[in-house]
Design a protein around this motif. Structure first.
Motif, short mmCIF file in Angstrom:
data_model
loop_
_atom_site.label_atom_id
_atom_site.label_comp_id
_atom_site.label_asym_id
_atom_site.label_seq_id
_atom_site.Cartn_x
_atom_site.Cartn_y
_atom_site.Cartn_z
N ILE B 6 -88.44 -21.30 2.24
CA ILE B 6 -87.60 -22.41 1.79
C ILE B 6 -87.00 -23.13 2.99
O ILE B 6 -86.34 -22.52 3.84
CB ILE B 6 -86.48 -21.88 0.87
CG1 ILE B 6 -87.11 -21.44 -0.46
CG2 ILE B 6 -85.42 -22.94 0.62
CD1 ILE B 6 -86.15 -20.83 -1.42
N VAL B 7 -87.26 -24.43 3.10
CA VAL B 7 -86.77 -25.16 4.27
C VAL B 7 -85.43 -25.84 3.99
O VAL B 7 -84.62 -26.04 4.89
CB VAL B 7 -87.78 -26.22 4.76
CG1 VAL B 7 -88.95 -25.55 5.41
CG2 VAL B 7 -88.21 -27.15 3.65
N LEU B 8 -85.22 -26.23 2.73
CA LEU B 8 -83.98 -26.93 2.39
C LEU B 8 -83.43 -26.31 1.13
O LEU B 8 -84.15 -26.16 0.14
CB LEU B 8 -84.27 -28.42 2.16
CG LEU B 8 -83.09 -29.29 1.74
CD1 LEU B 8 -82.13 -29.47 2.89
CD2 LEU B 8 -83.57 -30.64 1.23
N ASP B 9 -82.17 -25.94 1.18
CA ASP B 9 -81.59 -25.23 0.05
C ASP B 9 -80.18 -25.76 -0.20
O ASP B 9 -79.31 -25.63 0.64
CB ASP B 9 -81.55 -23.72 0.38
CG ASP B 9 -81.23 -22.91 -0.85
OD1 ASP B 9 -81.27 -23.47 -1.97
OD2 ASP B 9 -80.94 -21.70 -0.69
N ALA B 10 -80.00 -26.39 -1.35
CA ALA B 10 -78.69 -26.93 -1.69
C ALA B 10 -78.14 -26.13 -2.87
O ALA B 10 -78.85 -25.87 -3.83
CB ALA B 10 -78.79 -28.40 -2.06
N ARG B 11 -76.88 -25.74 -2.76
CA ARG B 11 -76.26 -24.92 -3.82
C ARG B 11 -74.96 -25.56 -4.27
O ARG B 11 -74.09 -25.87 -3.46
CB ARG B 11 -75.92 -23.52 -3.30
CG ARG B 11 -77.09 -22.65 -2.91
CD ARG B 11 -77.76 -22.00 -4.12
NE ARG B 11 -79.21 -21.91 -3.87
CZ ARG B 11 -80.15 -22.23 -4.74
NH1 ARG B 11 -79.82 -22.64 -5.94
NH2 ARG B 11 -81.41 -22.13 -4.42
#
Ligand SMILES: Nc1ncnc2c1ncn2[C@@H]1O[C@H](COP(=O)(O)OP(=O)(O)OP(=O)(O)O)[C@@H](O)[C@H]1O
Ligand SMILES: [Mg+2]
Lengths: 367, 519
Positions: B6-11
């Motif tokens: 996973i390169v980009l992870d928004a939570r």
């Protein structure tokens, strides 16, 4: 650049000069007339050139500045005041006093501009109104302080205006020296180097600053970003440029140019201050800026036209006697006196094609 | 196959605008080398989410990780520095700058936006142009470095935007509705580029309203509605209908249903019309046609064959060089737009931000741009706020415009909702006799497209003449009763919409000669 604009300007200047040569050519050699008119043109164009550069930096960054007039006036006053203070109260010599005066003028132009930037960027006040505020404020402050400091009995200068430390010196001596001796500059006859290049520091720096501004605006990172912020601030924002910061700094730079123009009035042209002495020059600067299509060289050329019409006025007074009878209307001083203003109107009505302001000129930036 | 990293992870991204919760605890991730499509209704919060990831908007809460590393985004510079690039829904290019200048802006001396050098460094346009050339060769993105961006067609401008991101070494690329303004050919070109990029390890977020596209190029699909994520799926597990239902929250009819047309008298009569474009080139070259009351005439053609100028001429926005325009038996040749409008013209323009709206005005004001001076909106030169208010509230409801109130400025609406404001205004006006609809559903979600298609057909059935110009061949074929094919500034043929195939239209649009005499 736009050759039509420049050839139009060249033509007007040639016509203005031609009129005087036709009238006075019999008494004085045309060469002398032309060189002295050139000298006057350059001198008179100085505050207009600097004022136009001031406008260019503000508007290229997207902030409309009609407060240049006020910034000039305030700078003229505070620069002059500082030089007198240094000279009379602290008893420094003229050179130091005058230098401090110029610095003070530049700083006060910058401070007034900072106020304008603050109103238009932080509070999103309509920029025309913000500029008007600056103009009114400058008239009020300078008029009030002028009265209080110099004409009130109990004031610091005790009710009379002390002697100013004089004026900035002409640079022709050092120029002639640079060119290597008495034989005139660049092989030109002495009379040309003696009059055309007989200019003072602010006038010379105005010309240098035209070239510098051109370079900065079109060939440096700063210039590219400034223009982007004035054309499409959101696009600038999306590549990581801080739009408001760019605008603040450019408006203050612009104010400093206006400040230097102010120094011209009281430290280089005449050694005194009078209320309202800028006399609309700030607004004519804006006309020059528009006519020059927001480019330094274009604006300079336009400023020279206004300078030339002023030179016409001065010279016609000199040759008043020899005006031929069928041109008698030229003896009326108001006819020639109106010339710069009529030229402003003609030029602004877009005689030679349309000019394009920066797309986001005058619009506050909101995400 | 092992899971890609996973390169980009928004939570838990939350973003509140005045009156709208645009993102409500949104989770979103992107894997290396994948195309992750983001779908959702107009105003669902897609652009907002992407602008947060790009650092342009500051989220109220939530966190973003790039390559496992926590990221504090206070400006796009931070995102660019981590390799995030974005092509915005409305392009972010300076029109008066050259391609090179636009690309180097903000990253003038090194590929990323670092502030550590003197602001007075000299621009090296030559060197950047060289790099642009080599990038464009490497990825097949043809751009001319010296061209002025404002002169370029949108398809090329988009390539400039992509090169701009690649120039900054972006390995995460966000494309916000990249195909909305493209012709089908340009869109195919873009898909090729997207494929090329992913094979080189670039990860892509792809926002679109076109379900076919999503199914064709996405590896994963996430659907948003009302600021929340509804779910994530893959093209293998879903189909158009299911996606449409997920987006809108109800079943959507994707095909257009309409009765047979009952055309009556001629409403629009165009004869030998000739028009020049901005560059002074004649792009409409002697066009003649009629549109009758109660029918829809579609104009099919590859973009740039004179449709834009034709529409502008027919609405009084562009001076014509020759020919006549007659609307409802009135000769309108050379008349002003006001007279066109008063004669019964409704116009949905191609470029919504330039010709359709005053972005700084409120939605309510924008909804009366054509009629503000007439009763009930203007009485004796005074605007009737109550009438404006009622009008806008009614239209907002009918056309499902997602806005917190009628009094926010139009520029604050999502792209699709801006479009809906225009459509609502134009189709709802009294005494409309002719609708000129240029790309009427550009940037709209499937639900809104369905509604607007129904509305256009309802107008037809009420006896209004409709001229439909669209780059979507599907839309032209589904709505039109007759289709005129435009090629090179001329109408090469006009045919019955029922009796023509997509392939045949495609050939004519590409310039092949018409064989049999047309209907
Ligand atoms: N700058 C802003 N100021 C205020 N409200 C905004 C702003 N930008 C977006 N909004 C609101 O946030 C909501 C989400 O907008 P957004 O642009 O993210 O939608 P979207 O999913 O991209 O829609 P579309 O498909 O129409 O582009 C909308 O209701 C919009 O009105
Ligand atoms: Mg959007």
């Amino acid at each position: 650049m736009d050759w039509r604009r420049f050839s139009f300007i060249g033509l007007i200047i040639v016509i203005l000069f031609g009129v005087v040569v036709l009238i006075g050519g019999e008494q004085v050699s045309p060469l002398i007339i032309i060189s002295s008119m050139l000298a006057t043109t350059i001198t008179v164009a100085t505050p207009l050139t600097l004022g136009a550069l001031s406008g260019i930096f503000c508007e290229r960054a997207g902030v409309v500045n009609i407060g240049i007039e006020g910034m000039m006036l305030a700078a003229a006053f505070f620069g002059w005041l500082a030089s007198i203070y240094m000279n009379t109260i602290f008893e420094f010599n003229a050179a130091i006093s005058l230098t401090v005066g110029v610095v003070m003028a530049i700083v006060s132009g910058g401070i007034f501009a900072l106020l304008h930037a603050w109103l238009s960027i932080a509070f999103k006040v309509d920029q025309i109104i913000g500029g008007t505020v600056i103009n009114i404020l400058a008239v009020g402050i300078t008029g009030f302080l002028n009265r209080q400091l110099f004409f009130e009995k109990g004031s610091i200068f005790g009710g009379n205006v002390p002697h100013a430390p004089g004026l900035l010196p002409s640079l022709s001596k050092s120029l002639t020296f640079l060119c290597g001796g008495e034989q005139g500059c660049f092989g030109l006859p002495d009379l040309i180097s003696g009059s055309v290049f007989d200019q003072k520091p602010v006038a010379i720096s105005a010309i240098v600053l035209v070239a510098v501004s051109h370079y900065v605006l079109f060939n440096t990172r700063w210039g590219l970003r400034t223009r982007a912020v004035g054309e499409h601030p959101k696009a600038a924002d999306t590549v990581g440029i801080n739009v408001n910061r760019m605008r603040y700094i450019n408006v203050v730079i612009g104010g400093m140019f206006a400040g230097l123009a102010g120094a011209y009035f009281t430290l280089e042209s005449v050694p005194s201050f009078e209320p309202l002495m800028t006399n609309g020059r700030g607004f004519i600067s804006l006309a020059a800026m528009i006519f020059g299509n927001w480019t330094p060289f274009g604006a300079w050329a336009a400023a020279l036209v206004f300078g030339a019409s002023q030179a016409l006025q001065i010279n016609l007074q000199f040759f008043r006697e020899s005006i031929p009878p069928n041109w008698a209307f030229l003896q009326q001083s108001y006819v020639v006196g109106l010339a710069p203003y009529i030229l402003t109107m003609l030029i602004l009505t877009g005689i030679i094609g349309k000019t394009t302001p920066p797309a986001a000129d005058g619009q506050p930036y909101e995400k | 196959m092992s899971e890609k990293k996973i390169v980009l992870d928004a939570r838990g991204i939350t973003k509140q605008f005045p009156g709208v919760l645009a993102n409500d605890l949104v989770d979103f991730d992107l894997r290396e080398g994948e195309v992750h499509a983001l779908l959702g209704e107009n105003g669902a919060g897609k652009s907002t989410l992407m602008n947060v990831l790009y650092g342009l908007y500051k989220a109220d809460s939530g966190e973003v990780k790039v390559n496992g590393e926590n990221l504090i985004l206070s400006s796009p510079r931070d995102a660019i520095y981590k390799g995030i690039g974005m092509v915005h829904q409305h392009f972010m290019l300076v029109p008066v700058f050259s391609v090179t200048e636009n690309i180097m802006l903000g990253a003038e001396t090194d590929h990323r936006a670092t502030p550590n050098e003197s602001p007075l460094v000299k621009l090296d346009r030559k060197e950047v142009a060289q790099k642009v050339k080599s990038l464009s060769q490497q990825y097949g993105l043809e751009v001319e470095p010296a061209a002025i961006v404002g002169d370029l067609p949108v398809g090329v401008q988009q390539r400039v935007e992509i090169v701009k991101a690649l120039y900054r070494n972006a390995n995460i690329l966000i494309l916000d509705e990249p195909t909305a303004v493209l012709t089908p050919q340009e869109a195919d070109d873009l898909f090729r580029i997207v494929h090329e990029l992913t094979t080189r390890g670039v990860s892509i977020v792809f926002i679109t309203h076109k379900l076919k596209e999503v199914l064709a190029i996405a590896d994963r699909i996430t659907v948003m509605r009302g600021g929340k994520v509804v779910g994530t799926t893959t093209p293998q597990e879903t189909d158009e209908h299911q996606l449409a239902a997920m987006m809108v929250g109800r079943d959507v009819i994707l095909t257009v249903e309409k009765e047979v047309a009952h055309p009556a008298d001629d409403v629009l009569l165009v004869e030998k019309l000739r028009v020049r474009d901005v560059r002074d080139i004649e792009t409409v070259r002697g066009v003649s046609f009629t549109v009758r009351a109660g029918e829809i005439l579609g104009i099919a053609g590859v973009q740039g064959n004179g449709q834009t100028e034709l529409a502008e001429a027919l609405t009084g926005l562009r001076r014509i060089e020759g020919g006549t325009i007659q609307l409802a038996e009135k000769n309108l040749t050379g008349k002003t737009p006001r007279i066109f409008t008063e004669s019964g013209l409704a116009h949905i323009p191609e470029d919504r931000q330039r010709h359709g709206l005053v972005l700084g005005y409120t939605v309510a004001d924008n909804m009366v741009l054509c009629d503000y001076y007439k009763a009930p909106f203007g009485v004796n030169g005074v605007l009737q706020q109550k009438a404006l208010d009622e009008n806008s509230r009614r239209l907002i409801q009918e056309y499902d415009v997602r806005t917190p109130s009628p009094y926010v400025s139009a520029g604050k609406l999502s792209g699709g909702n801006q479009q809906k404001v225009i459509v609502a205004r134009e189709l709802s006006r009294a005494n409309v006799k002719l609708v000129v609809a240029n790309q009427p559903t550009r940037g709209l979600d499937v639900g809104s497209i369905e509604y607007i298609h129904k509305e256009i057909i309802a107008m037809r059935d009420r006896g209004v003449a409709v001229l439909l110009i669209s780059a979507e061949l599907d839309e032209v074929m589904a709505l039109s009763d007759r289709i005129a094919v435009m090629y090179h500034g001329e109408i090469v043929t006009t045919v019955d919409a029922k009796s023509v195939t997509r392939e045949q239209l495609g050939l004519w649009m590409a310039g092949s000669k018409v064989q049999q005499p047309a209907a």
